[in-house]
Write a protein that holds these residues in place. Structure first.
Motif, short mmCIF file in Angstrom:
data_model
loop_
_atom_site.label_atom_id
_atom_site.label_comp_id
_atom_site.label_asym_id
_atom_site.label_seq_id
_atom_site.Cartn_x
_atom_site.Cartn_y
_atom_site.Cartn_z
N PHE A 120 66.52 20.59 5.88
CA PHE A 120 65.19 21.17 6.05
C PHE A 120 64.12 20.13 5.76
O PHE A 120 64.10 19.53 4.68
N THR A 121 63.22 19.89 6.72
CA THR A 121 62.17 18.88 6.55
C THR A 121 60.80 19.48 6.27
O THR A 121 59.84 18.74 6.03
N ARG A 136 63.27 17.74 -5.65
CA ARG A 136 63.09 17.93 -4.20
C ARG A 136 62.73 16.63 -3.49
O ARG A 136 63.10 16.42 -2.34
N ILE A 137 62.02 15.75 -4.18
CA ILE A 137 61.74 14.42 -3.61
C ILE A 137 63.03 13.62 -3.51
O ILE A 137 63.33 13.03 -2.47
N TYR A 170 58.33 23.77 -0.63
CA TYR A 170 59.05 23.41 0.61
C TYR A 170 58.14 23.47 1.83
O TYR A 170 58.62 23.66 2.96
N THR A 171 56.83 23.30 1.65
CA THR A 171 55.93 23.34 2.80
C THR A 171 55.38 21.96 3.15
O THR A 171 54.62 21.82 4.12
N VAL A 210 59.96 13.23 6.64
CA VAL A 210 60.69 12.56 7.72
C VAL A 210 62.15 12.98 7.70
O VAL A 210 62.74 13.32 8.74
N ASP A 211 62.75 12.95 6.51
CA ASP A 211 64.12 13.41 6.31
C ASP A 211 64.10 14.66 5.43
O ASP A 211 63.07 14.98 4.83
#
Length: 552
Positions: A328-329, A428-429, A314-315, A319-320
């Motif tokens: 969370f972006t 996650r993608i 998650y780092t 964009v979205d």
């Protein structure tokens, strides 16, 4: 002129459009003397010429590893590798056996950990404690952006109660007010490397600076040994040129010492690493490095930076929102203004820029910086690079060709293609971004120069496995575009495109008279084997600058 070496009876893929194939080649004084057939080449041989009968096997330009970490890679060659290991019992058995075999290790590092290696259960300090609770133990994620530490190690490095860090870095905290053991990004796990005494090999990545105290002669010798081991590992895999993606003056000094010993087996480009806590005035050091290191074997002239982290942790900056965390972006490591200022100044100095940008938000921001540099300084053949590009927005695809930017991508990286697991990255993608995830062919078709590499030690350095991955890649779903490459396209991405990415296509990346004698002889004919069998091939001989650097 008499040849030092002649190769005959070969299937030579030259990557030279004027003469794409040949069967013989002559080498003299570190360069290619002639390319053609036996009647062209054999008259150049003398009594002292080494004659190599290729027996119908492929000869290719030496592979150019356009994104890797030579110092850090060499430093971990003896660590335990957990790639593909899943389940508590299997992990525990491997780690305990490694611990028993290494009783003197200050920290037991286990590389290649999969984020989902516990089948849905998060990795934390309690799991590591259950394996080993009386010695410092660290698992390093395969992407090298996350580390997990056991409790004793967290206590030793002062992280058990957390630590305030810069953007995009995190010591993950639990509900009990203590660290869970998950350390996201280099600021978080840097103290572990310092405690372990391995920090010098990661300084070019973690701080971009020099050792705080001058290394002792014994420490320099150990560090040279790490780099020499890495260079030998590269040569074994047919690599003749390296674009190192972290760096400092200390790395260049060690490589110079290795060169003086006659042990530099590959040509190496070492960047100045620009970090988000630096001011643009620090680019004066990058200019000095460029002025001092401009040779064919060692050179600089490159500024490396990180704009974000990785999707799995998650780092990465999107964009979205993440598909499984829509609100969370991720957090960029630079502001747009800060990065743009650096890009303009580095470009003004005539330096090339290469930026780690995995999320589509990071890719867009980096391209914005490059565009601003063109407007500020005027157009030039800069060939600034974007590294990884794991997801991209449709409107940013044509910007690569428009800006002359290099798309630097890694065939081993797409989940499920080689060694990296499908999850958690695929989830996650999310399906909406799948069509432009790891979009090698899409970028190539849009006119971008696409260069391939491994990002070793993040992924296996095996170039033939990378070519296999590029050729045999299958979409995650039937409706998605085919991003695979042909065999010749993949070879070009590891050779001539790598040379183009470093402004060196006039002297490497092809097998033609006058170019460096950098080539690899394979164990078979890459054009004759089936696409599924490419990864059964291996280098039989590597030659760099006319010198044999590996021979099976």
């Amino acid at each position: 002129m008499q040849a030092d070496m002649v190769v005959t009876n070969a299937r030579i893929l030259t990557m030279d459009a004027a003469r794409p194939a040949a069967s013989a080649m002559a080498i003299a004084n570190g360069r290619i003397l002639a390319v053609g057939d036996a009647t062209d080449v054999l008259p150049l041989a003398g009594n002292s010429t080494r004659i190599i009968d290729a027996a119908g096997r492929s000869v290719l330009p030496g592979f150019i590893e356009a994104h890797m970490h030579v110092f850090g890679g060499g430093a971990i060659l003896n660590d335990l590798l957990l790639t593909g290991t899943k389940g508590e019992a299997a992990i525990r058995d491997k780690v305990r056996a490694h611990a028993a075999a290494n009783p003197e290790a200050k920290v037991l590092f286990c590389q290649g950990a999969d984020y989902d290696m516990l089948d849905g259960r998060p990795i934390d300090r309690h799991f590591l404690d259950s394996i080993l609770d009386d010695r410092p133990l660290a698992f390093v994620a395969f992407d090298h952006h996350t580390m997990w530490a056991n409790t004793i190690l967290l206590k030793e490095v002062g992280l058990l109660h957390g630590k305030a860090l810069g953007p995009g870095n995190e010591v993950v905290m639990g509900g009990d007010g203590l660290a869970t053991g998950e350390l996201r990004e280099v600021e978080a796990f840097g103290p572990v490397n310092v405690y372990a005494g391995t920090f010098r090999s990661s300084l070019g990545l973690s701080t971009g600076g020099e050792p705080p105290e001058p290394p002792t002669p014994e420490e320099r010798a150990l560090d040279r040994a790490s780099i020499k081991a890495a260079l030998a590992w590269c040569a074994r895999h047919g690599i003749t040129s390296i674009h190192n993606m972290d760096g400092n003056l200390y790395t260049l000094e060690l490589l110079t010492e290795i060169q003086e010993q006659g042990a530099l087996l590959c040509r190496v480009k070492v960047p100045f690493h620009f970090k988000n806590f630096m001011t643009v005035a620090m680019l004066e050091k990058a200019s000095r490095m460029n002025d001092d290191y401009r040779g064919d074997w060692l050179n600089s002239g490159l500024v490396k930076a990180f704009y974000d982290g990785v999707i799995e942790g998650y780092t990465a900056y999107l964009v979205d929102g993440y598909a499984d965390r829509p609100d969370f972006t991720g957090e960029p490591l630079f502001t747009q203004a800060q990065f743009t200022e650096m890009a303009i100044e580095a470009d003004r100095r005539g330096l090339q820029i290469a930026v780690h940008a995995i999320g589509d938000g990071a890719v867009r921001s980096v391209l914005n910086g490059y565009e601003a540099a063109v407007k500020a300084n005027g157009p030039r053949d800069a060939r600034h690079r974007v590294e990884h590009i794991e997801v991209i927005q449709p409107t940013d695809i044509p910007r690569f060709a428009a800006l002359g930017a290099i798309a630097s991508m890694q065939p081993p990286h797409p989940p499920g293609v080689m060694d990296f697991p499908l999850e958690p990255a695929k989830t996650r993608i999310g399906p909406d971004r799948w069509p432009l995830a790891y979009a090698w062919r899409t970028l190539k078709q849009a006119g971008a120069h696409v260069v391939f590499a491994s990002d070793w030690p993040v992924a296996r350095i095996d170039v033939l496995a990378g070519i296999h991955a590029a050729v045999n890649r299958k979409p995650w779903a039937p409706h998605l575009p085919d991003q695979s490459y042909t065999v010749h396209e993949a070879i070009a991405a590891y050779t001539i495109e790598g040379a183009y990415a470093e402004h060196a296509e006039d002297r490497k990346g092809q097998l033609k008279p006058g170019h460096f004698a950098d080539f690899v002889l394979l164990s078979g004919d890459i054009e004759a084997v089936s696409p599924e069998e490419i990864n059964t091939l291996s280098p039989a001989l590597t030659v760099c600058g006319g010198r044999v650097t590996f021979e099976a």
